[in-house]
Structures are given as structure tokens and as C-alpha cells.
Design an enzyme around this catalytic site. Structure first.
Site, short mmCIF file in Angstrom:
data_model
loop_
_atom_site.label_atom_id
_atom_site.label_comp_id
_atom_site.label_asym_id
_atom_site.label_seq_id
_atom_site.Cartn_x
_atom_site.Cartn_y
_atom_site.Cartn_z
N LYS A 194 48.45 114.93 27.33
CA LYS A 194 47.42 115.96 27.27
C LYS A 194 47.92 117.18 26.49
O LYS A 194 47.26 117.69 25.61
CB LYS A 194 47.00 116.33 28.69
CG LYS A 194 45.90 117.35 28.74
CD LYS A 194 45.48 117.66 30.15
CE LYS A 194 44.62 118.92 30.13
NZ LYS A 194 44.19 119.33 31.45
N GLU A 200 59.69 114.42 28.27
CA GLU A 200 59.99 112.99 28.39
C GLU A 200 59.19 112.18 27.36
O GLU A 200 59.72 111.29 26.69
CB GLU A 200 59.65 112.47 29.79
CG GLU A 200 60.45 113.09 30.90
CD GLU A 200 59.75 114.27 31.56
OE1 GLU A 200 59.11 115.08 30.84
OE2 GLU A 200 59.84 114.41 32.79
N GLY A 252 45.06 116.08 33.92
CA GLY A 252 45.90 114.93 33.58
C GLY A 252 45.72 113.77 34.55
O GLY A 252 45.56 112.62 34.14
N ARG A 253 45.71 114.05 35.85
CA ARG A 253 45.64 112.96 36.83
C ARG A 253 44.22 112.45 37.04
O ARG A 253 43.98 111.59 37.88
CB ARG A 253 46.26 113.41 38.16
CG ARG A 253 45.73 114.71 38.72
CD ARG A 253 46.63 115.25 39.83
NE ARG A 253 46.23 116.57 40.29
CZ ARG A 253 46.61 117.72 39.73
NH1 ARG A 253 47.41 117.69 38.66
NH2 ARG A 253 46.22 118.88 40.23
N GLU A 338 49.84 115.76 43.97
CA GLU A 338 49.85 116.83 42.97
C GLU A 338 48.63 117.72 43.15
O GLU A 338 48.67 118.92 42.89
CB GLU A 338 49.90 116.25 41.54
CG GLU A 338 50.30 117.26 40.49
CD GLU A 338 50.70 116.63 39.16
OE1 GLU A 338 51.90 116.51 38.87
OE2 GLU A 338 49.79 116.25 38.39
N HIS A 369 56.58 92.30 55.55
CA HIS A 369 57.95 91.78 55.71
C HIS A 369 58.98 92.85 55.36
O HIS A 369 60.14 92.53 55.08
CB HIS A 369 58.12 90.54 54.83
CG HIS A 369 57.18 89.44 55.23
ND1 HIS A 369 57.51 88.51 56.18
CD2 HIS A 369 55.90 89.19 54.86
CE1 HIS A 369 56.47 87.69 56.36
NE2 HIS A 369 55.48 88.09 55.57
N LYS A 498 61.11 121.70 35.68
CA LYS A 498 61.10 121.55 34.21
C LYS A 498 61.93 122.67 33.57
O LYS A 498 62.73 122.43 32.67
CB LYS A 498 59.67 121.64 33.67
CG LYS A 498 58.80 120.44 33.93
CD LYS A 498 57.45 120.64 33.22
CE LYS A 498 56.42 119.64 33.70
NZ LYS A 498 55.09 119.87 33.17
O1 F6P Z 1 54.38 117.65 35.08
C1 F6P Z 1 53.20 117.26 35.66
C2 F6P Z 1 52.19 116.91 34.60
O2 F6P Z 1 51.74 118.06 33.98
C3 F6P Z 1 51.05 116.12 35.17
O3 F6P Z 1 50.10 116.91 35.76
C4 F6P Z 1 50.58 115.37 33.98
O4 F6P Z 1 49.77 114.29 34.33
C5 F6P Z 1 51.90 114.97 33.38
O5 F6P Z 1 52.74 116.07 33.60
C6 F6P Z 1 51.87 114.62 31.92
O6 F6P Z 1 51.40 115.68 31.14
P1 F6P Z 1 50.96 115.45 29.65
O7 F6P Z 1 49.83 114.50 29.64
O8 F6P Z 1 50.58 116.79 29.14
O9 F6P Z 1 52.14 114.89 28.89
#
Ligand code: F6P
Length: 533
Positions: A194, A200, A252-253, A338, A369, A498
């Protein structure tokens, strides 16, 4: 808050759930949407409790907040944004306005562009430099990974496009394991972010580009981007024709319904993806129109409130007896934790009650199990949420599916009924035990029972049903958040880690001393440096 409910909980604490059953209870404490049934009768909620819980919806003006969400008001107050993931599945609905502007033309145009691109990938009219696309690698994390990854597994029987892989972790093991199974000349990489700044994701995207560049002359030509920061995607070299944008009112979620779902769409095709959207839209309509007593997301939320904030059960287990929903618990961990894991209410004041619960789970029967021992006989009560389909997709193996169903129903029955000492003694007597040994052995075989659970049952995990399930949980989060007075749509709690990771990087890289850090962190940096990090 919740004092009256807590008093009621105390008053009924000693009664047994199974004793609440009369001829009507199962039906009265269940609700349907289409062919989907939510049964919450195996809880200690009675008619009076239900009315009291519904009173919470009224006290928190949840109906008004719901309208505010659906009509594009900026209910995400800490970020000044509307919350309109519902617009992404508003396929044949009316206008949805944000700041006086109808967002639907752009939503539908983007959906059409996604479908055109997805069809081009699936048919081969968009190809890699070595031929038709065989593999799609979605690089994203959190909401840019969990939804499509969950969906690709959930809808595997509908998967007739190229193979789909999901890379999320910055741990190089994740991307390495995926890329080594792909041919760079026939792989499409989708960078899903987003913000297009997530460390990462950008690290993995650069790694994938370098990997592809070793084989093909124009790696960026086999990249697509999904983002609401479309300006940043061109810096990465991705042609605007393969960039799919979305507005900041999609959290995002909550984003798998739009461009973030592209990998899923490529896997299952545009028609099946639209069926998924239609399922979500059906749940939206139900949530918006049904009376509270018949409103599935609201009731799911109220059961959660009863178990968590009123009774103090800190976790809830999500137990899909549907192996293809294996990623649902992980998806819900982000969606629920979240969203509703907040320390202050909307006005910035500390919450005077618990925030959302810990969500966890695994598919049945595997969990049986593993950790069900604790669910049945551990000292803490863990409310369980079962999901089960009447039918699987596997022709000729219906008998195995029926075993799965029997196991699911057996678990909720066992949790409720338990097994008392008399029955346990009888079992030991049959084994020939007597005296102290009989007593000792019998006590290990007692199940207290009276443990609550709910069951969501549906005909089959089709794209439409899957859409209904995801939207159901989204609205549950909304209702729980609204009652708790939480802003469910920000996530400031992820920021500190972060920031500290950025500050620690030069220390881990050995470019800066960790001496100023706390003793533990400095020691760990030192240890890992000496071990060759
Ligand atoms: O760090 C949390 C977050 O901001 C989430 O809310 C989001 O889904 C995820 O990181 C990934 O963010 P992006 O889509 O901006 O890479």
C-alpha cells in the site's frame, strides 16, 4: 463499563450451558445469511443476556457508525480517512461518495484493468521474456500478503491459472525458497505494498529484480505493482500499465478485495474473483439491513464481547474444519489484533476495559492431536469458534469429509457436555480398577465441560462463501471496535519496532557501536556479531 453484564455473568456462572437447551434454543440462538448458519447456542448467553448485549450496540450508536462507514465518513479519526473497503465489492450498488465525489467509477475501472491484465497473464497474451507466465510471485507483508495467500489456498479447487507463490518475510530464506522453484524468464513478480515503502517488501522486491536480471534483459517488464503510492512505483521501474492503485480509504488488512487481490484473481480468474466479491457484498447488505437480533456480524461480535470483556477469557481459538482455511487464523490475527489491539479509546483516554482478545488457531482435525488437550482440560476457558462445510470438493472422498464433520460436531459437544466423575469412575470400574487407584485414574478422565463454542456452517467453500466469511469477520471487528470505542483502522502500535529496527541496523551491520543500548540489547548485538551475523 459492562457492569450489568458482569453482574449477569456472575449470576449465571454456575449453570450449565447444556441445561439451557429446550426445543427452541438451537434455532433461537442461531442466525442465517443465505445458506450460511451461525450457531451460538452452545454459549452461556440467554435471552436476557442477548438483549443486554444488544443494548451495548444501541449505547455505542453502532448503527450510526455503520452508516458513517458505508457512506464514506472519515471514521478513521487518527488518520483522517474514510474506511471504504466495502466499496471494492459494491459491484452493482449505487454511488459511494468520499468528500462529495463518487468513488465507484474508479473502483470499477480498476477492477476491469485488473481483469484485463489477469486474463492476459492467464492466456499468455502478456508473457515473460521466456514465454507464457508459469509462476506468479506476490511480494508483500501483512495485509498485502495474508489475504491473497489465504484466498489462494482457500480457493485452490478453482485455481486454473499459473502457480502462485507468496513471499512476505525479510528472512532471505523465504524469498530464496520461492525463487529457486521458479524460472525467471516465465515468472511475474507482483510487488504488493500500500505504502510502497515497507522495508521488508522493498528488500524482497530488489532481491527478486536482481534475480530476474541475471536471466532476462528487462526484469522490470515482468513486474507489476499494487499500491496506493503509485508515484513510488515508477521509481522502481514498473510501467504504469502494470500498476494498480487504490485509495487511502482501503486499510491494508481490508485490502484483498481490490488490487491486492490480483494474484488471487490471476490464480482463479476474473469470474471467480467477482463471485468472491459478490459474497462480500451479500454480507455487507445483510450487515447493513438486518435487525440486530438477526445480524450475523453483530452477533458474532457480541459473543466475542461476552467472552472477552465480560467473562475475561483473554483468547479465542478459530478452528476451521476446512483445511483450505488453514491461513484464516493468521489472517484474523492481523484483522482482529491489529484493528482492536489498542490502549486508548477514540478520545485518547486509556481503555477502562480489555481491548481485543488474542486470536489463534489451526485447522481441525490437526489441532485435536495437538492443543485441544488444554482446551478441554486446561484451567483456563478458551472460547472456540468452529467453521465447517457440509461438502468438500473431493469427489469419491465424501466419507472422509463426513469424518471431518463428525469430528467438528464432536468437539463442540464434548466442550459443552464434558464428562463427570461418575462416568469417569464407571469407565475405570469397567477396566477393573478399584479403591484409590480407581479414584486417581478417574479424576484424570474428568472433563469439566461447560466450555463455550460457536459454529459457522456453510454448504461448501466456494468463492462466494469465502467472500461472505471474510466480510463477516471484517464487520465483526467493526462492531467490537465500535462498542469498545476504539479506532479499528489505524495501527500505531507497529511503528516503534520499525523505528528501532532502523536505528539498530548499523549496529547489526557493525558500523556503529551498540554500547548506548540497554544491557540486554547490547549483549545480543555483541553475541550475534561474534557469531558472524
Ligand atoms: O506494519 C503494519 C502494516 O502497516 C500493516 O498494517 C500492513 O498491512 C503492512 O504493514 C504492509 O504495509 P504495506 O502494504 O504498506 O507494505
Amino acid at each position: 463499563m459492562f457492569e450489568a453484564l458482569k453482574a449477569k455473568a456472575e449470576a449465571v456462572a454456575s449453570r450449565r450451558i447444556e441445561d439451557l437447551f429446550d426445543d427452541n434454543r438451537a434455532e433461537a440462538f442461531s442466525v442465517s445469511v443465505g445458506d450460511m448458519l451461525f450457531d451460538y447456542s452452545k454459549t452461556n448467553i440467554d435471552a436476557e443476556t442477548l438483549d443486554m448485549l444488544i443494548g451495548q450496540l444501541e449505547a455505542a450508536k453502532v448503527a450510526e457508525r455503520r452508516e458513517a462507514m458505508f457512506t464514506g465518513e472519515a471514521i478513521n479519526v487518527t488518520e483522517g480517512r474514510a474506511v471504504l473497503h466495502t466499496a471494492l465489492r459494491n459491484l452493482d450498488g449505487g454511488a459511494v461518495e468520499v468528500d462529495g465525489q463518487d468513488v465507484m467509477p474508479e473502483v470499477l475501472e480498476t477492477l476491469q484493468r485488473m481483469e484485463d491484465f489477469s486474463e492476459a497473464v492467464r492466456t499468455g497474451s502478456f508473457a515473460g521474456q521466456g514465454g507464457k507466465i508459469t509462476d506468479v510471485v506476490n511480494i508483500g507483508i501483512g495485509g498485502s500478503d495474508l489475504g491473497p495467500a489465504m484466498g489462494a489456498l482457500a480457493l485452490r479447487p478453482y485455481h486454473d491459472g499459473p502457480r502462485c507463490h507468496f513471499v512476505s518475510n525479510v528472512d532471505p530464506a523465504d524469498i530464496q525458497d520461492v525463487l529457486q522453484a521458479c524460472d525467471p524468464a516465465t515468472t511475474l513478480v507482483i510487488v504488493a505494498s500500500k505504502t510502497f515503502t515497507t522495508a521488508e517488501t522493498m528488500a524482497n522486491a530488489r532481491t527478486a529484480k536482481a534475480w530476474m536480471g541475471e536471466t532476462v534483459s528487462d526484469p522490470a517488464a515482468q513486474f507489476a505493482a499494487l499500491s496506493s503510492a503509485v508515484d513510488k512505483t515508477s521509481d522502481f521501474g514498473i510501467d504504469p500499465s502494470r500498476v494498480f492503485g487504490f485509495a487511502d480509504w482501503v486499510g491494508g488488512r481490508y485490502s484483498m478485495w481490490g488490487p491486492i487481490g490480483l494474484s488471487l484473481m490471476i490464480a482463479i480468474g476474473g469470474d471467480a474473483f467477482r463471485a468472491f466479491l459478490r459474497g462480500g457484498q451479500a454480507m455487507d447488505r445483510h450487515f447493513r439491513q438486518a435487525e440486530w437480533h438477526e445480524n450475523m456480524p453483530a452477533l458474532l461480535a457480541l459473543v466475542g464481547l461476552w467472552h472477552n470483556q465480560v467473562l475475561g477469557h483473554a483468547t479465542r481459538a478459530v478452528l476451521p474444519y476446512d483445511n483450505r482455511l488453514a491461513r484464516l487464523p493468521a489472517y484474523l490475527q492481523q484483522l482482529e489484533m491489529e484493528s482492536n489491539g489498542k490502549r486508548v479509546s477514540m478520545d485518547g483516554k486509556p481503555l477502562p476495559y480489555d481491548s481485543g482478545p488474542v486470536v489463534w488457531g489451526e485447522p481441525g482435525t490437526n489441532g485435536q492431536h495437538a492443543f485441544y488437550q488444554l482446551i478441554h482440560q486446561g484451567t483456563r476457558v478458551i472460547p472456540c469458534e468452529f467453521l465447517v462445510a457440509a461438502q468438500g470438493h473431493e469427489e469419491g472422498l465424501e466419507h472422509q469429509h463426513r469424518m471431518l464433520v463428525a469430528n467438528c460436531l464432536a468437539q463442540s459437544e464434548a466442550l459443552m457436555k464434558g464428562r463427570d466423575m461418575d462416568v469417569a469412575r464407571g469407565l475405570m470400574e469397567k477396566k477393573g480398577l478399584t479403591g484409590d487407584e480407581l479414584e486417581r485414574q478417574a479424576s484424570h478422565r474428568v472433563f469439566e465441560g461447560n466450555r463455550p463454542s460457536t459454529t459457522l456452517a456453510y454448504p461448501k467453500l466456494t468463492p462466494e462463501v469465502f467472500g461472505m466469511i471474510v466480510a463477516l469477520y471484517e464487520h465483526r471487528v467493526f462492531v467490537e471496535g465500535a462498542i469498545l470505542g476504539i479506532n479499528s483502522y489505524d495501527q500505531w502500535g507497529v511503528e516503534l519496532g520499525k523505528e528501532l529496527a532502523t536505528a539498530l541496523q548499523p549496529m547489526v551491520d557493525g558500523e556503529q557501536s551498540a554500547a548506548g543500548k540497554d544491557g540486554s540489547t547490547a549483549q545480543l548485538v555483541d553475541f550475534l556479531r561474534k557469531q558472524g551475523v
